[in-house]
Design a protein around this motif. Structure first.
Motif, PDB file in Angstrom:
ATOM      1  N   GLU A  68      82.826 -14.333 -97.197  1.00 51.19           N
ATOM      2  CA  GLU A  68      82.400 -15.421 -97.801  1.00 51.19           C
ATOM      3  C   GLU A  68      82.286 -15.633 -99.169  1.00 51.19           C
ATOM      4  N   ASP A  69      82.767 -14.499 -99.599  1.00 49.12           N
ATOM      5  CA  ASP A  69      82.646 -14.487-101.436  1.00 49.12           C
ATOM      6  C   ASP A  69      81.097 -14.556-101.873  1.00 49.12           C
ATOM      7  N   SER A  70      80.236 -13.853-100.954  1.00 48.14           N
ATOM      8  CA  SER A  70      78.878 -13.803-101.582  1.00 48.14           C
ATOM      9  C   SER A  70      78.143 -12.980-100.759  1.00 48.14           C
ATOM     10  N   ALA A  71      77.538 -11.793-101.203  1.00 49.43           N
ATOM     11  CA  ALA A  71      76.709 -11.089-100.360  1.00 49.43           C
ATOM     12  C   ALA A  71      75.492 -11.859 -99.775  1.00 49.43           C
ATOM     13  N   TYR A  72      74.875 -12.868-100.513  1.00 50.94           N
ATOM     14  CA  TYR A  72      73.751 -13.575-100.065  1.00 50.94           C
ATOM     15  C   TYR A  72      74.293 -14.364 -98.754  1.00 50.94           C
ATOM     16  N   VAL A  73      75.183 -14.874 -98.853  1.00 48.20           N
ATOM     17  CA  VAL A  73      75.740 -15.829 -97.739  1.00 48.20           C
ATOM     18  C   VAL A  73      76.087 -14.759 -96.674  1.00 48.20           C
ATOM     19  N   ALA A  74      76.825 -13.616 -97.021  1.00 47.52           N
ATOM     20  CA  ALA A  74      77.028 -12.915 -95.941  1.00 47.52           C
ATOM     21  C   ALA A  74      75.826 -12.129 -95.074  1.00 47.52           C
ATOM     22  N   GLN A  75      74.905 -11.871 -96.017  1.00 54.30           N
ATOM     23  CA  GLN A  75      73.595 -11.295 -95.363  1.00 54.30           C
ATOM     24  C   GLN A  75      72.754 -12.160 -94.445  1.00 54.30           C
ATOM     25  N   HIS A  76      72.797 -13.301 -94.944  1.00 48.26           N
ATOM     26  CA  HIS A  76      72.198 -14.260 -93.920  1.00 48.26           C
ATOM     27  C   HIS A  76      73.174 -14.586 -92.828  1.00 48.26           C
ATOM     28  N   LEU A  77      74.214 -14.585 -92.634  1.00 45.99           N
ATOM     29  CA  LEU A  77      75.266 -15.038 -91.551  1.00 45.99           C
ATOM     30  C   LEU A  77      75.244 -13.519 -90.767  1.00 45.99           C
ATOM     31  N   ALA A  78      75.107 -12.337 -91.170  1.00 46.08           N
ATOM     32  CA  ALA A  78      74.999 -11.209 -90.410  1.00 46.08           C
ATOM     33  C   ALA A  78      73.463 -11.320 -89.754  1.00 46.08           C
ATOM     34  N   THR A  79      72.725 -11.444 -90.303  1.00 47.15           N
ATOM     35  CA  THR A  79      71.249 -11.448 -89.832  1.00 47.15           C
ATOM     36  C   THR A  79      70.941 -12.519 -88.684  1.00 47.15           C
ATOM     37  N   GLY A  80      71.486 -13.849 -89.038  1.00 48.97           N
ATOM     38  CA  GLY A  80      71.779 -14.870 -87.924  1.00 48.97           C
ATOM     39  C   GLY A  80      72.472 -14.576 -86.870  1.00 48.97           C
ATOM     40  N   THR A  81      73.538 -13.785 -86.858  1.00 47.41           N
ATOM     41  CA  THR A  81      74.407 -13.227 -85.859  1.00 47.41           C
ATOM     42  C   THR A  81      73.572 -12.493 -84.970  1.00 47.41           C
ATOM     43  N   GLU A  82      72.763 -11.453 -85.577  1.00 46.80           N
ATOM     44  CA  GLU A  82      72.076 -10.590 -84.823  1.00 46.80           C
ATOM     45  C   GLU A  82      70.820 -11.215 -84.183  1.00 46.80           C
ATOM     46  N   VAL A  83      70.230 -12.219 -84.814  1.00 45.67           N
ATOM     47  CA  VAL A  83      68.923 -12.888 -84.233  1.00 45.67           C
ATOM     48  C   VAL A  83      69.619 -13.773 -82.689  1.00 45.67           C
ATOM     49  N   ILE A  84      70.675 -14.203 -82.830  1.00 50.56           N
ATOM     50  CA  ILE A  84      71.315 -15.092 -81.748  1.00 50.56           C
ATOM     51  C   ILE A  84      71.503 -13.891 -80.845  1.00 50.56           C
ATOM     52  N   ARG A  85      72.130 -12.881 -81.114  1.00 47.26           N
ATOM     53  CA  ARG A  85      72.706 -11.956 -80.182  1.00 47.26           C
ATOM     54  C   ARG A  85      71.419 -11.196 -79.303  1.00 47.26           C
ATOM     55  N   ARG A  86      70.367 -10.965 -80.206  1.00 48.11           N
ATOM     56  CA  ARG A  86      68.952 -10.325 -79.464  1.00 48.11           C
ATOM     57  C   ARG A  86      68.359 -11.567 -78.541  1.00 48.11           C
ATOM     58  N   VAL A  87      68.451 -12.658 -79.117  1.00 45.11           N
ATOM     59  CA  VAL A  87      67.675 -13.994 -78.482  1.00 45.11           C
ATOM     60  C   VAL A  87      68.272 -13.832 -77.020  1.00 45.11           C
ATOM     61  N   GLU A  88      69.724 -14.123 -76.912  1.00 44.91           N
ATOM     62  CA  GLU A  88      70.498 -14.043 -75.720  1.00 44.91           C
ATOM     63  C   GLU A  88      70.164 -13.082 -74.865  1.00 44.91           C
ATOM     64  N   ALA A  89      70.095 -12.037 -75.623  1.00 45.88           N
ATOM     65  CA  ALA A  89      70.220 -10.322 -74.626  1.00 45.88           C
ATOM     66  C   ALA A  89      68.671 -10.383 -73.756  1.00 45.88           C
ATOM     67  N   GLU A  90      67.773 -10.825 -74.696  1.00 41.18           N
ATOM     68  CA  GLU A  90      66.136 -10.777 -74.242  1.00 41.18           C
ATOM     69  C   GLU A  90      65.855 -11.942 -73.503  1.00 41.18           C
ATOM     70  N   THR A  91      66.532 -13.127 -73.507  1.00 40.60           N
ATOM     71  CA  THR A  91      65.845 -14.335 -72.865  1.00 40.60           C
ATOM     72  C   THR A  91      66.976 -15.074 -71.977  1.00 40.60           C
ATOM     73  N   GLY A  92      68.313 -14.661 -72.129  1.00 38.77           N
ATOM     74  CA  GLY A  92      69.381 -15.474 -71.776  1.00 38.77           C
ATOM     75  C   GLY A  92      69.401 -16.719 -72.262  1.00 38.77           C
ATOM     76  N   LEU A  93      68.655 -17.098 -73.388  1.00 34.95           N
ATOM     77  CA  LEU A  93      68.857 -18.407 -74.247  1.00 34.95           C
ATOM     78  C   LEU A  93      69.578 -18.717 -75.056  1.00 34.95           C
ATOM     79  N   THR A  94      70.370 -19.520 -75.459  1.00 36.90           N
ATOM     80  CA  THR A  94      71.186 -19.477 -76.682  1.00 36.90           C
ATOM     81  C   THR A  94      71.510 -20.843 -77.111  1.00 36.90           C
ATOM     82  N   ALA A  95      72.327 -21.056 -78.148  1.00 45.54           N
ATOM     83  CA  ALA A  95      72.999 -22.481 -78.720  1.00 45.54           C
ATOM     84  C   ALA A  95      73.606 -22.282 -79.550  1.00 45.54           C
TER      85      ALA A  95
END
Ligand SMILES: CC1=C(CCC(=O)O)c2cc3nc(cc4[nH]c(cc5[nH]c(cc1n2)c(C)c5CCC(=O)O)c(CCC(=O)O)c4C)C(CCC(=O)O)=C3C
Ligand SMILES: [Fe+2]
Length: 428
Positions: A237-264
């Protein structure tokens, strides 16, 4: 695309995570903790002096400052941030005491009382000599990293404490479980809440979208974030700031789906843009994104303030007032997820971040939920560059102020591909 030749990148990738021995400080017997934050006004009479502090050195006239003060004015001139930091300090003290760790916590702000220089003086006068700073900023960029390091450097210079007081800082903790897990809980609850609102409205299957919101910054600062001079690594993404947010968001989504079956579907959006209109900042703005999603038929929105540590003014005004109003105007079901604040896991995580600096440990064992982490104890040269001119700066390889030794080995760190997958990321 990356400025790197792909061939070179391919051969240079020796490890996914470049944080090896380089950038880590040896364990140290710290004798106090500094909780460092932004600071905020506590009454109408504080508002303009506070804004003068935030914009110091740029000669912005008071009339212009008055124009950006409306959210503080509307709230009695009071920012919630100081109370939130008093509560965080008390929670850190309680957690340290529970673990039997005798480290006093002091609090200092960049822009309002108690100011960092007076807090450092107070710490020195109380007999402290080795200070570990925890900031209320999780990601890498000038405003969240180097600016704190400069403010400590300048405070040490101005108080005459340089050489007498060592100040180091804990790593940026965007992917530490203590910071991320409260967002996982909150996003799961937020998704369930929006789904329940839509069910109550008779549209249980209507499309929902998750918006990870963070502070916009000038694109020039975004490109300089976390990037050191001469280091041949890159971010997709040419930015660590952006990359860090995307990576963290990706992990939040993964864990929410794994733990609750919910996603969007989800996206990263930006808020609180300021500055001259011709200067490019990160986009899209959250309100524009919400309008676009509504146009595409989305009926519910979960707003996750992924960039922030507490429910301060940028959260309660820019998200709870403005963004939720945008949702209301468009007839969208919506909710705003809490920030970590004084969540038990966040406070525990902060204390873990302190403890990892006082005893020997392996980098690989340091808690981190994305492949970008664990981030550095000591920033590499030029990281999160300040385009307004050099200042005395702590906790970097390009400075000696405030620290007892240079933690850098002679060899430069191996290059690594820090590109993050933005899997599942939808563009609104
Ligand atoms: C990345 C980032 C964070 C997140 C990381 C972190 O949390 O540290 C953050 C947090 C905050 N920003 C805050 C307040 C302000 N930020 C401003 C201005 C700016 N922020 C920027 C960036 C960030 N800011 C930037 C690039 C500017 C313009 C240039 C400049 O002026 O440096 C201005 C000036 C007026 C205006 O331009 O609107 C104000 C008043 C408050 C306090 C809220 C409260 O009182 O509760 C907090 C926590
Ligand atoms: Fe800000």
């Amino acid at each position: 695309m990356s400025p790197l030749d792909p061939q070179e990148t391919a051969t240079a990738v020796t490890a996914v995570n470049p944080v090896t021995e380089a950038g880590r400080m040896a364990p140290k017997e710290y004798d106090a903790v500094l909780l460092a934050s932004f600071g905020g006004p506590e009454g109408q009479e504080d508002v303009i002096p506070f804004l003068r502090n935030v914009t110091r050195g740029r000669g912005i006239p008071d009339e212009r400052l008055e124009a950006v003060s409306h959210h503080y004015r509307a709230n009695g001139g009071i920012s919630p941030i100081n109370q939130q930091n008093r509560a965080l300090k008390a929670a850190m003290e309680a957690e340290l005491a529970t673990r039997g760790i005798e480290l006093p916590v002091f609090w200092g702000n960049r822009n309002w009382d108690p100011y960092i220089p007076q807090t450092l003086q107070e710490m020195y006068d109380a007999g402290h000599r080795k200070v570990l700073m925890v900031t209320t900023s999780a990601y890498s960029c000038y405003s969240s990293c180097r600016q704190y390091r400069e403010d400590i450097g300048m405070a040490l210079t101005e108080t005459g404490l340089d050489g007498k007081l060592e100040v180091d800082k804990v790593r940026q903790y965007f992917d530490h479980p203590g910071f991320v897990e409260p967002f996982i809980e909150g996003t799961a609850a937020g998704l369930a809440d929006v789904r329940a609102q839509l069910t109550a409205a008779g549209t249980p299957d209507a499309p929902v979208h998750i918006l990870f919101a963070t502070h916009s910054i000038p694109t020039r600062d975004a490109e300089a974030a976390g990037r050191s001079e001469g280091e041949p690594r890159h971010f997709e993404e040419d930015s660590a700031y952006v990359a860090q947010h995307l990576a963290t968001g990706t992990e939040v989504i993964r864990r929410v789906e794994a733990e609750t079956g919910l996603t969007a579907p989800w996206s990263l959006v930006y808020q609180s843009r300021s500055g001259a209109p011709h200067v490019p900042w990160l986009e899209p703005d959250i309100n524009d994104a919400i309008e676009e999603l509504a146009g595409q038929g989305v009926k519910g929105v979960v707003i996750v303030p992924l960039g922030f540590v507490s429910d301060h003014m940028e959260v309660v005004w820019d998200l709870d007032t403005e963004a939720l109003e945008t949702c209301g105007k468009l007839g969208l079901a919506a909710t705003r997820v809490p920030t970590p604040g004084t969540h038990r896991k966040f406070v525990g995580g902060i204390v873990d971040l302190i403890c990892e600096r006082t005893a020997a440990n392996n980098i690989a064992d340091r808690p981190h939920l994305t492949k970008l982490g664990p981030w550095y104890d000591v920033c590499r040269p030029g990281c999160c560059a300040n385009f307004r001119g050099e200042k005395p700066t702590i906790a970097g390889a390009d400075t000696s102020i405030g620290t007892g030794h240079d933690p850098y080995p002679a060899a430069t760190p191996a290059a690594a591909d820090m590109a993050t997958p933005a899997a599942g990321q939808a563009t609104p």
